[in-house]
Design a protein around this motif. Structure first.
Motif, mmCIF file in Angstrom:
data_model
loop_
_atom_site.group_PDB
_atom_site.id
_atom_site.type_symbol
_atom_site.label_atom_id
_atom_site.label_comp_id
_atom_site.label_asym_id
_atom_site.label_seq_id
_atom_site.Cartn_x
_atom_site.Cartn_y
_atom_site.Cartn_z
ATOM 1 N N VAL A 236 6.156 -5.251 14.068
ATOM 2 C CA VAL A 236 5.445 -4.420 13.280
ATOM 3 C C VAL A 236 4.456 -5.488 12.444
ATOM 4 O O VAL A 236 4.744 -6.444 11.829
ATOM 5 N N TYR A 237 2.844 -5.134 12.897
ATOM 6 C CA TYR A 237 1.940 -5.921 12.304
ATOM 7 C C TYR A 237 1.195 -4.975 11.211
ATOM 8 O O TYR A 237 0.884 -3.958 11.506
ATOM 9 N N GLY A 238 0.885 -5.696 10.313
ATOM 10 C CA GLY A 238 0.270 -5.108 9.181
ATOM 11 C C GLY A 238 -1.121 -5.267 9.090
ATOM 12 O O GLY A 238 -1.662 -6.314 9.494
ATOM 13 N N TYR A 239 -2.198 -4.458 8.625
ATOM 14 C CA TYR A 239 -3.587 -4.874 8.531
ATOM 15 C C TYR A 239 -4.100 -4.050 7.243
ATOM 16 O O TYR A 239 -3.866 -2.811 6.915
ATOM 17 N N ALA A 240 -4.538 -5.072 6.370
ATOM 18 C CA ALA A 240 -5.021 -4.322 5.194
ATOM 19 C C ALA A 240 -6.578 -5.101 4.920
ATOM 20 O O ALA A 240 -6.981 -6.026 5.465
ATOM 21 N N ARG A 241 -7.430 -3.956 4.210
ATOM 22 C CA ARG A 241 -8.867 -4.409 4.464
ATOM 23 C C ARG A 241 -9.179 -3.910 3.113
ATOM 24 O O ARG A 241 -8.908 -2.530 2.616
ATOM 25 N N VAL A 242 -10.067 -4.420 2.639
ATOM 26 C CA VAL A 242 -11.038 -3.826 1.400
ATOM 27 C C VAL A 242 -12.747 -3.886 1.930
ATOM 28 O O VAL A 242 -12.706 -4.970 2.704
ATOM 29 N N SER A 243 -13.338 -3.424 1.085
ATOM 30 C CA SER A 243 -14.816 -3.484 1.473
ATOM 31 C C SER A 243 -15.686 -4.606 0.647
ATOM 32 O O SER A 243 -16.644 -4.964 1.657
ATOM 33 N N THR A 244 -15.403 -4.942 -0.365
ATOM 34 C CA THR A 244 -16.178 -6.092 -1.036
ATOM 35 C C THR A 244 -15.356 -7.258 -1.250
ATOM 36 O O THR A 244 -14.218 -6.924 -1.642
ATOM 37 N N THR A 245 -15.907 -8.121 -1.638
ATOM 38 C CA THR A 245 -15.286 -9.544 -1.830
ATOM 39 C C THR A 245 -14.569 -9.433 -3.358
ATOM 40 O O THR A 245 -13.571 -10.148 -3.537
ATOM 41 N N ASP A 246 -14.974 -8.746 -4.068
ATOM 42 C CA ASP A 246 -14.458 -8.610 -5.519
ATOM 43 C C ASP A 246 -13.230 -7.728 -5.493
ATOM 44 O O ASP A 246 -12.678 -7.483 -6.622
ATOM 45 N N GLN A 247 -12.832 -7.032 -4.705
ATOM 46 C CA GLN A 247 -11.693 -6.226 -4.655
ATOM 47 C C GLN A 247 -10.505 -6.943 -4.169
ATOM 48 O O GLN A 247 -10.609 -7.851 -3.434
#
Length: 181
Positions: A3-14
């Protein structure tokens, strides 16, 4: 079957901490993270790495579908690629599980709403810009190139466009555009 997780936010300050903790608690063996826009797959190297690494029986886990894609086209491409590899997609905070018919249907609905939200945000932004322009308030982005310095290098130092571009770390076309203006 990993099970592989992927996390993403849009901006560097998040911050990605909450997504990472949620994925870890959901049993992810490996978690890849990145700070990049979800409106396109361009420049999302961590997602590309995961997609290349997945094998039959593996699961790609996200907290919410909008962390994976903000466009229904990209989402469908990702799901198609996962299906081709024999891998599944699951979300911790939404009833998405592409190994079930109901999970697939819910995924498609969430994808449509994620794209709809992105389009609404873009429309509001364009309306705000149009209003600001009409009021004479909007000036656009500040120039990132010092036009006076470009002209000075040409006029006082006699440099050509290629050398000016090298010195200022800009494209030659930008130099020509400034000099022709």
């Amino acid at each position: 079957m990993a099970v592989y997780g992927y996390a993403r936010v849009s901006t560097t300050d998040q911050d990605l901490t909450l997504q990472e903790e949620t994925l870890r608690n959901a049993g992810c063996d490996v978690i890849r993270t990145e700070k990049a826009s979800g409106t396109s797959r361009n420049g999302r190297t961590e997602l590309d790495t995961l997609m290349q690494f997945l094998r039959p029986g593996d699961t790609l886990m996200v907290t919410r579908i909008d962390r994976l894609a903000r466009s229904i086209g990209d989402l469908q491409d990702i799901v198609r690629e996962l299906r081709t590899k024999g891998a599944d997609l699951k979300a911790t905070e939404q009833p998405v599980d592409t190994s079930t018919a109901a999970g697939k249907a819910f995924l498609d609905m969430l994808g449509v709403f994620a794209e709809f939200e992105t389009n609404l945000r873009r429309e509001r932004q364009m309306e705000g810009i149009a209003k600001a322009k009409a009021e004479g308030v909007y000036k656009g982005r500040k120039p990132s190139i010092d036009a006076a310095e470009v002209r000075r290098l040409r006029d006082q130092e006699g440099l050509g466009a290629t050398e000016i571009a090298k010195r200022l770390g800009i494209g030659r076309a930008s130099v020509y555009r400034i000099l022709e203006a």
